[in-house]
Write a protein that holds these residues in place. Structure first.
Motif, PDB file in Angstrom:
ATOM      1  N   LEU A 178       0.780  -1.295  -0.003  1.00 14.25           N
ATOM      2  CA  LEU A 178       0.023  -0.011  -0.073  1.00 14.25           C
ATOM      3  C   LEU A 178       0.960   1.253  -0.047  1.00 14.25           C
ATOM      4  CD1 LEU A 178      -2.642  -1.246   2.655  1.00 14.25           C
ATOM      5  CD2 LEU A 178      -3.173  -0.493   0.276  1.00 14.25           C
ATOM      6  N   TYR A 179       1.928   1.341   0.743  1.00 16.24           N
ATOM      7  CA  TYR A 179       3.118   2.337   0.499  1.00 16.24           C
ATOM      8  C   TYR A 179       3.415   2.775  -0.879  1.00 16.24           C
ATOM      9  CZ  TYR A 179       6.524   5.518   2.357  1.00 16.24           C
ATOM     10  OH  TYR A 179       7.375   6.598   2.276  1.00 16.24           O
ATOM     11  N   SER A 180       3.779   1.567  -1.368  1.00 17.72           N
ATOM     12  CA  SER A 180       4.482   1.580  -2.678  1.00 17.72           C
ATOM     13  C   SER A 180       3.502   2.207  -3.777  1.00 17.72           C
ATOM     14  CB  SER A 180       4.826   0.384  -3.186  1.00 17.72           C
ATOM     15  OG  SER A 180       3.794  -0.640  -3.648  1.00 17.72           O
ATOM     16  N   MET A 181       1.963   2.099  -3.545  1.00 22.58           N
ATOM     17  CA  MET A 181       0.990   2.679  -4.356  1.00 22.58           C
ATOM     18  C   MET A 181       0.910   4.337  -4.566  1.00 22.58           C
ATOM     19  SD  MET A 181      -2.003   0.002  -3.715  1.00 22.58           S
ATOM     20  CE  MET A 181      -3.150   0.502  -4.889  1.00 22.58           C
ATOM     21  N   LYS A 182       0.400   4.786  -5.560  1.00 27.36           N
ATOM     22  CA  LYS A 182       0.221   6.072  -5.631  1.00 27.36           C
ATOM     23  C   LYS A 182      -0.754   6.430  -4.602  1.00 27.36           C
ATOM     24  CE  LYS A 182       1.299   6.560 -10.645  1.00 27.36           C
ATOM     25  NZ  LYS A 182       0.659   6.712 -12.010  1.00 27.36           N
ATOM     26  N   PRO A 183      -0.671   7.498  -3.945  1.00 30.08           N
ATOM     27  CA  PRO A 183      -1.417   7.836  -2.865  1.00 30.08           C
ATOM     28  C   PRO A 183      -2.906   7.699  -3.248  1.00 30.08           C
ATOM     29  CG  PRO A 183       0.062   9.527  -2.869  1.00 30.08           C
ATOM     30  CD  PRO A 183       0.384   8.562  -4.220  1.00 30.08           C
ATOM     31  N   GLY A 184      -3.541   8.200  -4.209  1.00 30.38           N
ATOM     32  CA  GLY A 184      -5.022   8.244  -4.444  1.00 30.38           C
ATOM     33  C   GLY A 184      -5.396   6.758  -4.916  1.00 30.38           C
ATOM     34  N   ALA A 188      -8.626   3.437  -0.552  1.00 30.58           N
ATOM     35  CA  ALA A 188      -9.605   2.602   0.028  1.00 30.58           C
ATOM     36  C   ALA A 188      -9.356   1.609   1.056  1.00 30.58           C
ATOM     37  CB  ALA A 188     -10.058   1.512  -1.204  1.00 30.58           C
ATOM     38  N   ALA A 189      -7.962   1.677   1.625  1.00 28.11           N
ATOM     39  CA  ALA A 189      -7.401   0.938   2.529  1.00 28.11           C
ATOM     40  C   ALA A 189      -7.235   1.827   3.870  1.00 28.11           C
ATOM     41  CB  ALA A 189      -6.033   0.425   2.186  1.00 28.11           C
ATOM     42  N   VAL A 190      -7.526   3.134   3.916  1.00 34.79           N
ATOM     43  CA  VAL A 190      -7.486   4.035   5.042  1.00 34.79           C
ATOM     44  C   VAL A 190      -7.962   3.344   6.385  1.00 34.79           C
ATOM     45  CG1 VAL A 190      -7.966   6.122   5.963  1.00 34.79           C
ATOM     46  CG2 VAL A 190      -6.875   6.343   3.555  1.00 34.79           C
ATOM     47  N   PRO A 191      -9.269   3.058   6.149  1.00 33.12           N
ATOM     48  CA  PRO A 191      -9.895   2.430   7.521  1.00 33.12           C
ATOM     49  C   PRO A 191      -9.188   1.314   8.016  1.00 33.12           C
ATOM     50  CG  PRO A 191     -11.566   3.014   5.743  1.00 33.12           C
ATOM     51  CD  PRO A 191     -10.226   3.145   5.267  1.00 33.12           C
ATOM     52  N   ALA A 192      -8.682   0.229   7.139  1.00 31.19           N
ATOM     53  CA  ALA A 192      -8.020  -0.891   7.463  1.00 31.19           C
ATOM     54  C   ALA A 192      -6.619  -0.412   8.226  1.00 31.19           C
ATOM     55  CB  ALA A 192      -7.969  -1.949   6.242  1.00 31.19           C
ATOM     56  N   LEU A 193      -6.057   0.408   7.523  1.00 28.40           N
ATOM     57  CA  LEU A 193      -4.734   0.871   8.245  1.00 28.40           C
ATOM     58  C   LEU A 193      -4.873   1.639   9.570  1.00 28.40           C
ATOM     59  CD1 LEU A 193      -3.320   2.720   4.828  1.00 28.40           C
ATOM     60  CD2 LEU A 193      -2.251   0.606   6.124  1.00 28.40           C
ATOM     61  N   ILE A 223       3.961   1.129  12.889  1.00 25.87           N
ATOM     62  CA  ILE A 223       4.867   2.415  12.375  1.00 25.87           C
ATOM     63  C   ILE A 223       4.683   2.118  10.778  1.00 25.87           C
ATOM     64  CG2 ILE A 223       6.994   3.197  11.796  1.00 25.87           C
ATOM     65  CD1 ILE A 223       7.727   2.084  14.615  1.00 25.87           C
ATOM     66  N   ALA A 224       4.794   0.939  10.097  1.00 20.71           N
ATOM     67  CA  ALA A 224       4.510   0.979   8.426  1.00 20.71           C
ATOM     68  C   ALA A 224       3.145   1.602   8.179  1.00 20.71           C
ATOM     69  CB  ALA A 224       4.747  -0.445   8.159  1.00 20.71           C
ATOM     70  N   ALA A 225       2.103   1.240   9.030  1.00 17.59           N
ATOM     71  CA  ALA A 225       0.729   1.501   8.724  1.00 17.59           C
ATOM     72  C   ALA A 225       0.561   3.214   8.789  1.00 17.59           C
ATOM     73  CB  ALA A 225      -0.232   1.091   9.774  1.00 17.59           C
ATOM     74  N   ILE A 226       1.240   3.935   9.885  1.00 17.11           N
ATOM     75  CA  ILE A 226       1.337   5.152  10.067  1.00 17.11           C
ATOM     76  C   ILE A 226       1.919   5.988   8.944  1.00 17.11           C
ATOM     77  CG2 ILE A 226       2.122   7.014  11.472  1.00 17.11           C
ATOM     78  CD1 ILE A 226       1.810   5.112  14.078  1.00 17.11           C
ATOM     79  N   ARG A 227       3.017   5.449   8.754  1.00 15.72           N
ATOM     80  CA  ARG A 227       3.762   5.945   7.563  1.00 15.72           C
ATOM     81  C   ARG A 227       2.933   5.790   6.263  1.00 15.72           C
ATOM     82  NH1 ARG A 227      10.088   4.175   9.091  1.00 15.72           N
ATOM     83  NH2 ARG A 227      10.135   5.581  11.073  1.00 15.72           N
ATOM     84  N   THR A 228       2.434   4.875   5.969  1.00 13.75           N
ATOM     85  CA  THR A 228       1.390   4.551   4.850  1.00 13.75           C
ATOM     86  C   THR A 228       0.268   5.728   4.798  1.00 13.75           C
ATOM     87  OG1 THR A 228       1.892   2.228   4.743  1.00 13.75           O
ATOM     88  CG2 THR A 228       0.134   2.933   3.378  1.00 13.75           C
ATOM     89  N   LEU A 229      -0.298   5.735   6.054  1.00 11.30           N
ATOM     90  CA  LEU A 229      -1.377   6.941   6.173  1.00 11.30           C
ATOM     91  C   LEU A 229      -0.730   8.262   5.857  1.00 11.30           C
ATOM     92  CD1 LEU A 229      -2.943   5.525   9.376  1.00 11.30           C
ATOM     93  CD2 LEU A 229      -4.199   5.938   6.897  1.00 11.30           C
ATOM     94  N   GLU A 230       0.462   8.691   6.219  1.00 12.91           N
ATOM     95  CA  GLU A 230       1.024   9.896   5.978  1.00 12.91           C
ATOM     96  C   GLU A 230       1.309   9.824   4.362  1.00 12.91           C
ATOM     97  OE1 GLU A 230       5.430  12.067   6.655  1.00 12.91           O
ATOM     98  OE2 GLU A 230       4.792  10.482   7.958  1.00 12.91           O
ATOM     99  N   HIS A 231       1.650   8.614   3.676  1.00 13.47           N
ATOM    100  CA  HIS A 231       1.776   8.934   2.344  1.00 13.47           C
ATOM    101  C   HIS A 231       0.594   8.987   1.563  1.00 13.47           C
ATOM    102  CE1 HIS A 231       3.396   7.452  -1.578  1.00 13.47           C
ATOM    103  NE2 HIS A 231       2.595   6.382  -1.535  1.00 13.47           N
ATOM    104  N   VAL A 232      -0.255   8.310   2.174  1.00 15.47           N
ATOM    105  CA  VAL A 232      -1.675   8.771   1.301  1.00 15.47           C
ATOM    106  C   VAL A 232      -2.298  10.173   1.404  1.00 15.47           C
ATOM    107  CG1 VAL A 232      -4.212   7.889   1.232  1.00 15.47           C
ATOM    108  CG2 VAL A 232      -2.430   6.073   1.718  1.00 15.47           C
ATOM    109  N   MET A 262       1.061  16.156  11.404  1.00 12.74           N
ATOM    110  CA  MET A 262       1.482  17.355  11.071  1.00 12.74           C
ATOM    111  C   MET A 262       1.393  17.383   9.353  1.00 12.74           C
ATOM    112  SD  MET A 262       4.624  18.533  13.321  1.00 12.74           S
ATOM    113  CE  MET A 262       5.449  17.123  13.621  1.00 12.74           C
ATOM    114  N   GLN A 263       1.386  16.194   8.879  1.00 10.26           N
ATOM    115  CA  GLN A 263       1.250  16.163   7.252  1.00 10.26           C
ATOM    116  C   GLN A 263      -0.081  16.107   6.766  1.00 10.26           C
ATOM    117  OE1 GLN A 263       3.676  16.314   4.837  1.00 10.26           O
ATOM    118  NE2 GLN A 263       5.186  16.582   6.710  1.00 10.26           N
ATOM    119  N   LEU A 264      -0.953  15.972   7.713  1.00  9.41           N
ATOM    120  CA  LEU A 264      -2.394  16.053   7.231  1.00  9.41           C
ATOM    121  C   LEU A 264      -3.155  17.388   7.353  1.00  9.41           C
ATOM    122  CD1 LEU A 264      -3.902  12.768   9.120  1.00  9.41           C
ATOM    123  CD2 LEU A 264      -3.192  13.071   6.616  1.00  9.41           C
TER     124      LEU A 264
END
Length: 296
Positions: A178-184, A188-193, A223-232, A262-264
């Protein structure tokens, strides 16, 4: 000599195609492999912006048939050719999928790479790829995740489902994908993250080696989920603010959570500023360090 002669023929000429077909069906596995590798080079685009060349029907069919060769190097080379063909080989998805359980690691990796490029995998293909997120080999897990990530929104939903019920290593592979995908594409995975971030720590006593290992894996996943949320990021990630706030109670991940907030944008930053005075000193320290790292 036959390889050199075939290469010298104009691409698409019947003579060149006949020679290639002879080589692909040669009794020697070494020659069959070499023929497929040469074919791969012949159709590879000269730049990433250009599409790959197609193959004449009989040659393409011979390549697909080579997936069933008794030699693993021939099967691997055949899958690689189909991957370079990209959408031109979309009709071979069934044959490629059948070899996801190939006894050869090389073949499984080549097939996963091909499926990621042949086309956006359909639901049947994706269903066959998902179990490989729990493969014993890390390279297979990574390749399976990449294949699902190539499916865009549908792949993101599949990966989100893994976060709800997959094994620990499958979930880690899913978050990395999910982190490797383009943010947009990963919205769909935001709730699961967010659910991953909010999971409670293990209740087992941490003086147990097994418990410490499990808790370490849980923290790594969070930590990976948090960073992925930041990436999205963007509006879709705003629904994860409560989950990120809950993570501020854990000094081990508070720095990552504060950086994501802060990134949000204004919503996340205002939330963090309002909570800062109420947080424990170790957490406040982690937040300050994260802010310093962001500025440097």
């Amino acid at each position: 000599l036959l390889f050199a002669f075939a290469s010298a023929q104009p691409q698409g000429s019947s003579l060149a195609d006949d020679l290639v077909l002879q080589q692909i069906h040669d009794p020697s596995a070494q020659i069959r492999t070499a023929a497929l590798k040469q074919l791969q080079q012949r159709i590879s685009p000269s730049s990433i912006d250009r599409p790959s060349a197609d193959l004449p029907g009989p040659v393409r069919e011979a390549v697909v048939a080579a997936l069933g060769d008794t030699d693993e190097f021939v099967r691997t080379a055949a899958a690689a050719v189909l991957g370079v063909l990209g959408p031109h080989a979309s009709t071979a998805q069934v044959e490629l999928t059948a070899h996801l359980s190939d006894r050869s690691l090389l073949v499984r990796l080549a097939v996963l790479g091909a499926l990621a490029r042949v086309a956006i995998p359909d639901s049947i293909v994706r269903a066959a790829v998902i179990p490989l997120l729990d493969d014993a080999d890390g390279s297979v897990r990574s390749a399976a995740a990449t294949t699902l990530a190539a499916a865009g929104d549908a792949g993101a939903r599949d990966l989100a489902a893994v976060l709800s019920g997959g094994s620990a290593r499958a979930q880690q592979a899913a978050v990395d994908a999910l982190y490797s995908m383009k943010p947009g594409a990963a919205e769909a995975a935001v709730p699961a993250l967010a659910n991953v971030v909010q999971r409670a720590s293990t209740s087992m006593a941490l003086n147990s080696p097994a418990a410490r290992a499990q808790e370490g894996a849980n923290q790594t996943l969070k930590i990976a989920a948090i960073r992925t949320l930041e990436h999205v990021g963007g509006p879709a990630a705003l629904q994860a603010i409560p989950a990120l706030v809950s993570a501020l109670n854990d000094a081990a991940i508070a720095g990552d959570a504060s950086r994501a907030l802060m990134q949000l944008g204004d919503s996340g930053t205002r939330t963090l500023v309002g909570l800062f005075p109420t947080l424990s000193p170790p957490v406040r320290y982690q937040i300050v360090m994260a802010a310093e790292a962001e500025r440097s």
